[in-house]
Design a protein around this motif. Structure first.
Motif, PDB file in Angstrom:
ATOM      1  N   ALA A 104       6.303 -11.817   4.933  1.00 29.19           N
ATOM      2  CA  ALA A 104       5.594 -11.624   6.207  1.00 29.19           C
ATOM      3  C   ALA A 104       5.262 -10.160   6.415  1.00 29.19           C
ATOM      4  O   ALA A 104       4.306  -9.821   7.113  1.00 29.19           O
ATOM      5  CB  ALA A 104       6.467 -12.145   7.338  1.00 29.19           C
ATOM      6  N   LEU A 105       6.063  -9.293   5.796  1.00 25.69           N
ATOM      7  CA  LEU A 105       5.927  -7.852   6.043  1.00 25.69           C
ATOM      8  C   LEU A 105       5.956  -7.079   4.718  1.00 25.69           C
ATOM      9  O   LEU A 105       6.817  -7.329   3.870  1.00 25.69           O
ATOM     10  CB  LEU A 105       7.123  -7.412   6.919  1.00 25.69           C
ATOM     11  N   VAL A 106       4.996  -6.170   4.550  1.00 25.54           N
ATOM     12  CA  VAL A 106       5.010  -5.280   3.382  1.00 25.54           C
ATOM     13  C   VAL A 106       5.146  -3.845   3.871  1.00 25.54           C
ATOM     14  O   VAL A 106       4.376  -3.392   4.724  1.00 25.54           O
ATOM     15  CB  VAL A 106       3.722  -5.432   2.528  1.00 25.54           C
ATOM     16  N   LEU A 107       6.150  -3.153   3.351  1.00 27.30           N
ATOM     17  CA  LEU A 107       6.369  -1.754   3.717  1.00 27.30           C
ATOM     18  C   LEU A 107       6.005  -0.906   2.500  1.00 27.30           C
ATOM     19  O   LEU A 107       6.523  -1.121   1.415  1.00 27.30           O
ATOM     20  CB  LEU A 107       7.835  -1.528   4.092  1.00 27.30           C
ATOM     21  N   ALA A 108       5.096   0.051   2.712  1.00 26.68           N
ATOM     22  CA  ALA A 108       4.657   0.887   1.588  1.00 26.68           C
ATOM     23  C   ALA A 108       4.876   2.349   1.944  1.00 26.68           C
ATOM     24  O   ALA A 108       4.438   2.813   3.004  1.00 26.68           O
ATOM     25  CB  ALA A 108       3.187   0.613   1.305  1.00 26.68           C
ATOM     26  N   ASP A 109       5.595   3.032   1.065  1.00 27.66           N
ATOM     27  CA  ASP A 109       5.911   4.439   1.313  1.00 27.66           C
ATOM     28  C   ASP A 109       5.066   5.314   0.392  1.00 27.66           C
ATOM     29  O   ASP A 109       5.323   5.359  -0.816  1.00 27.66           O
ATOM     30  CB  ASP A 109       7.410   4.670   1.080  1.00 27.66           C
ATOM     31  N   GLU A 110       4.073   5.983   0.950  1.00 28.62           N
ATOM     32  CA  GLU A 110       3.168   6.849   0.196  1.00 28.62           C
ATOM     33  C   GLU A 110       2.647   6.153  -1.061  1.00 28.62           C
ATOM     34  O   GLU A 110       2.780   6.684  -2.181  1.00 28.62           O
ATOM     35  CB  GLU A 110       3.886   8.154  -0.208  1.00 28.62           C
ATOM     36  N   PRO A 111       2.049   4.998  -0.935  1.00 26.25           N
ATOM     37  CA  PRO A 111       1.686   4.231  -2.146  1.00 26.25           C
ATOM     38  C   PRO A 111       0.593   4.881  -2.979  1.00 26.25           C
ATOM     39  O   PRO A 111       0.459   4.575  -4.161  1.00 26.25           O
ATOM     40  CB  PRO A 111       1.201   2.890  -1.577  1.00 26.25           C
ATOM     41  N   THR A 112      -0.187   5.793  -2.380  1.00 29.50           N
ATOM     42  CA  THR A 112      -1.299   6.381  -3.136  1.00 29.50           C
ATOM     43  C   THR A 112      -1.023   7.808  -3.576  1.00 29.50           C
ATOM     44  O   THR A 112      -1.883   8.456  -4.162  1.00 29.50           O
ATOM     45  CB  THR A 112      -2.582   6.371  -2.275  1.00 29.50           C
ATOM     46  N   ALA A 113       0.198   8.279  -3.288  1.00 31.50           N
ATOM     47  CA  ALA A 113       0.482   9.706  -3.511  1.00 31.50           C
ATOM     48  C   ALA A 113       0.299  10.121  -4.968  1.00 31.50           C
ATOM     49  O   ALA A 113      -0.067  11.262  -5.253  1.00 31.50           O
ATOM     50  CB  ALA A 113       1.902  10.016  -3.052  1.00 31.50           C
ATOM     51  N   TYR A 125      -3.648 -13.471   3.617  1.00 31.59           N
ATOM     52  CA  TYR A 125      -2.346 -14.084   3.919  1.00 31.59           C
ATOM     53  C   TYR A 125      -1.808 -13.704   5.292  1.00 31.59           C
ATOM     54  O   TYR A 125      -0.695 -14.079   5.645  1.00 31.59           O
ATOM     55  CB  TYR A 125      -1.322 -13.685   2.846  1.00 31.59           C
ATOM     56  N   ASP A 126      -2.538 -12.898   6.022  1.00 33.43           N
ATOM     57  CA  ASP A 126      -2.099 -12.432   7.338  1.00 33.43           C
ATOM     58  C   ASP A 126      -0.779 -11.661   7.231  1.00 33.43           C
ATOM     59  O   ASP A 126       0.070 -11.694   8.130  1.00 33.43           O
ATOM     60  CB  ASP A 126      -1.945 -13.620   8.293  1.00 33.43           C
ATOM     61  N   THR A 127      -0.602 -11.006   6.087  1.00 29.07           N
ATOM     62  CA  THR A 127       0.616 -10.222   5.859  1.00 29.07           C
ATOM     63  C   THR A 127       0.547  -8.928   6.677  1.00 29.07           C
ATOM     64  O   THR A 127      -0.491  -8.274   6.736  1.00 29.07           O
ATOM     65  CB  THR A 127       0.728  -9.849   4.363  1.00 29.07           C
ATOM     66  N   THR A 128       1.661  -8.563   7.307  1.00 32.83           N
ATOM     67  CA  THR A 128       1.729  -7.309   8.063  1.00 32.83           C
ATOM     68  C   THR A 128       1.968  -6.155   7.083  1.00 32.83           C
ATOM     69  O   THR A 128       2.908  -6.211   6.292  1.00 32.83           O
ATOM     70  CB  THR A 128       2.889  -7.366   9.078  1.00 32.83           C
ATOM     71  N   PHE A 129       1.115  -5.162   7.121  1.00 34.98           N
ATOM     72  CA  PHE A 129       1.283  -3.988   6.258  1.00 34.98           C
ATOM     73  C   PHE A 129       1.657  -2.778   7.110  1.00 34.98           C
ATOM     74  O   PHE A 129       0.963  -2.462   8.070  1.00 34.98           O
ATOM     75  CB  PHE A 129      -0.025  -3.669   5.508  1.00 34.98           C
TER      76      PHE A 129
END
Lengths: 230, 409
Positions: A163-172, A193-197
């Motif tokens: 339901a939730l995706v947490l991304a930490d500096e994914p493009t750094a 998918y209506d996923t929370t980013f």
């Protein structure tokens, strides 16, 4: 529906003789299906907030709720189960398991979740295709570019449809082309998918894709902007 | 294929040199253990068989208390009849009666204290190797009366040879003086000085007449086809013996406590050495797995963030170690088996072994026996300790905090 709710979060780190307030009475509510950026300069508290939301780090005080369940007082094993089933993580440094192929990296989490081999193969093929890695399933991380590795990491994070995706500096660590490709994958998955980013970043380009940007400074939320994504 | 198993296998080969070195230590120690244990077991078996078949037999029937205090009066009545019955009931021919007395043996100008045995010339060769060790003359025959069979050292001490006369002087069963003149029929040499110096054998019937035994004797010696049958035979003999005559059946452990103690002492010292070897291997594995866990701290942090529990990671580390241990176990057992097999045909010896072996009437070359137990006992213990040594690195993961772990280089 509320995906994430943080109430009056505080977190202080001790660095030498100094106490550093990483989170200073942070309250926040994120709706399901949001595409949100946490923006702050280095040391601003965005990674600490992301870790608190993901149950990786406990706040000193305050409450964290995920999908209506309070998580800040859960046991380690309960938090691991929560992350396994409901939260996907994407990190700055890809962090794939070097001895496994792209497909195996994606399958590893699903296997721990208890999915059958056939289901794992079906889902991993579909998700690798979705992130544009068809034909590269049997390559190991060392045989792929940074952008490709990051897409494997994304596939691994979302293969179980958390339901939730947490991304930490994914493009750094990515060049601008790879960054754009990755962000388009994020947006597509968010829509499909209506996923929370929730993405922690100080990259203006990433913020351009977000529909909501929360700006932090010295552990406090200083701005909360709703916007039209690019 | 199960991804966890695949991951464990590939993790094992992230640093092939380190894994090979650890495996090498494991295999080397396993080969050593297989060979040493095979040699040891083979040697013990030989020691037991040689010692028991020289003289004692696997078990004996005696009067209760005779084994501790060998008095002439403590007898097995009608010993020939009982021996015949035992042979029939056990369907075993290797049953032989004996009587025993301490006497003074005199030649023309010398006298020595010796042990004289009354034996059944027909059955004694079936339970003892002494009749087969003839150096001069011959062994006793059923038709013999006043003939004696003596050891080489005794013959030398008394300065007699085959055909010479020897006077025996001792006490009869009733305490009266017992004396006889016997002719040397043969001389044996066992290589065990004590035996060759102090044993003389005469026909049982002659012994019974000389020492007023009235058909009695002191021991019925029994050997079984295999050492493993001893306990079963003891129970069978017990059930055959008359209940009211105070007779007991003693196995070789009671008859030769020194032999068992010598073996136990040797096992203790050998197993201490094996223990040291196993502990060294376990530390080598501990070092490898601890290094392996420490250098993967960052990676473990990541997978913990993905929701993999420390318990799952711990099991992964244990699985990696078990895989390494399994390779070590089978490679060690196989190579150890091959080495042992080679020595089982060609024999094994080392300087000084002849003297040691002579004490137990053993040959100067040992031939280890390849058995499943000897092949897997040592390697299984190494495997067990290998897996145990990975417990600490595996348990350590329980204290790992994902955020701190991800910060690790």
């Amino acid at each position: 529906m509320t995906a994430v709710r943080c109430i009056d979060l505080c977190k202080t780190y001790r660095q030498g003789d100094q106490d550093i307030k990483a989170l200073d009475h942070v309250s926040l509510e994120i709706n399901a299906g949001s595409f949100l950026c946490l923006s702050a300069p280095s040391g601003g508290g965005k990674t600490t907030l992301l870790n608190a939301i993901g149950g990786l780090d406990a706040p000193d005080s305050g409450e964290v709720w995920i999908a209506g369940r309070r998580i800040d007082h859960l046991k380690k094993s309960e938090l691991a189960q929560l992350r396994l089933m409901q939260i996907g993580f994407v990190f700055q440094a890809y962090n794939l398991i070097p001895v496994l192929t792209a497909r195996e990296n994606v399958e590893f989490v699903m296997q721990v979740q208890g999915l059958s081999a056939a289901e794992r193969v079906r889902r991993s093929s579909a998700i690798l295709d979705e992130v544009g890695l068809s034909g590269l399933e049997n390559r190991r991380p060392a045989e792929m570019s940074g952008g490709q590795q990051q897409r494997v990491a994304v596939a691994r994070a979302i293969v179980s449809h958390p339901a939730l995706v947490l991304a930490d500096e994914p493009t750094a660590n990515l060049d601008s082309r790879s960054s754009d490709e990755l962000l388009r994958v994020f947006v597509e998955l968010n829509r499909k998918y209506d996923t929370t980013f929730v993405i922690a970043t100080h990259d203006q380009r990433v913020m351009g894709y977000a529909r909501r940007v929360i700006k932090m400074l010295d552990g406090r939320i200083v701005d909360d902007i709703e916007q039209h994504a690019d | 294929m199960n991804v966890t198993v695949l991951l464990a296998w590939r993790n094992l080969w992230r640093h092939p040199r380190r894994t090979w070195l650890t495996l090498g230590a494991m295999v080397f120690s396993n080969v050593l253990l297989v060979f040493m244990i095979s040699l040891q077991f083979g040697m013990y078996r030989l020691m037991i068989e040689n010692t028991l078949l020289t003289f004692t037999g696997h078990l004996q029937v005696q009067a209760e208390g005779y084994n501790d205090n060998k008095k002439m009066r403590q007898i097995v009545p009608d010993i020939q009849a009982l021996s015949t019955r035992l042979r029939e009931k056990l369907t075993l021919n290797t049953v032989s009666p004996r009587a025993m007395a301490f006497v003074l043996a005199s030649s023309k100008d010398r006298t020595y204290g010796i042990q004289v045995l009354g034996v059944d010339p027909e059955h004694e060769p079936l339970v003892s190797s002494i009749p087969g060790l003839v150096e001069d003359g011959r062994y006793l025959q059923a038709s013999d009366t006043a003939e004696v069979f003596i050891g080489r050292v005794l013959a030398r001490n008394l300065r007699i040879n085959v055909g010479d006369e020897l006077t025996l002087l001792g006490s009869g069963r009733d305490g009266s003086l017992a004396a006889a003149v016997v002719v040397v029929a043969g001389i044996f040499e066992s290589g065990v000085t004590d035996l060759d110096r102090s044993i003389a054998e005469i026909p049982l019937t002659f012994f019974q007449d000389t020492f007023f035994m009235r058909g009695a004797g002191h021991q019925i010696v029994i050997t079984t086809p295999d050492l493993s049958l001893v306990n079963k035979t003891v129970a069978a003999v017990d059930s055959i013996l008359p209940k009211d005559e105070g007779l007991v059946t003693l196995d070789w452990n009671v008859l030769q406590p020194g032999l068992k103690q010598a073996i136990q002492a040797d096992i203790s010292s050998a197993f201490f050495m094996y223990g040291v070897l196993v502990v060294l291997v376990a530390f080598s594995v501990l070092n490898t797995q601890l290094m392996s866990v420490l250098e993967r701290t960052h990676e473990f942090g990541i997978v913990m963030a993905l929701g993999i529990s420390p318990g799952h990671l711990g099991r992964l580390v244990m699985l990696e170690t078990a895989m390494m241990g399994t390779i070590g176990l089978f490679a060690g057992a196989f190579l150890g088996g091959l080495v042992t097999l080679w020595f089982s045909y060609n024999g094994f010896s080392y300087p000084g072994m002849e003297d040691m072996a002579a004490n137990f009437n053993l040959p100067s070359r040992f031939y280890p026996q390849v058995t499943v137990l000897a092949m897997f006992l040592g390697p299984l213990v190494v495997f067990l300790f290998t897996v145990l040594s990975a417990l600490y690195p595996a348990l350590r993961l329980n204290w790992l905090h994902p955020v701190a772990a991800m910060r690790a280089a």
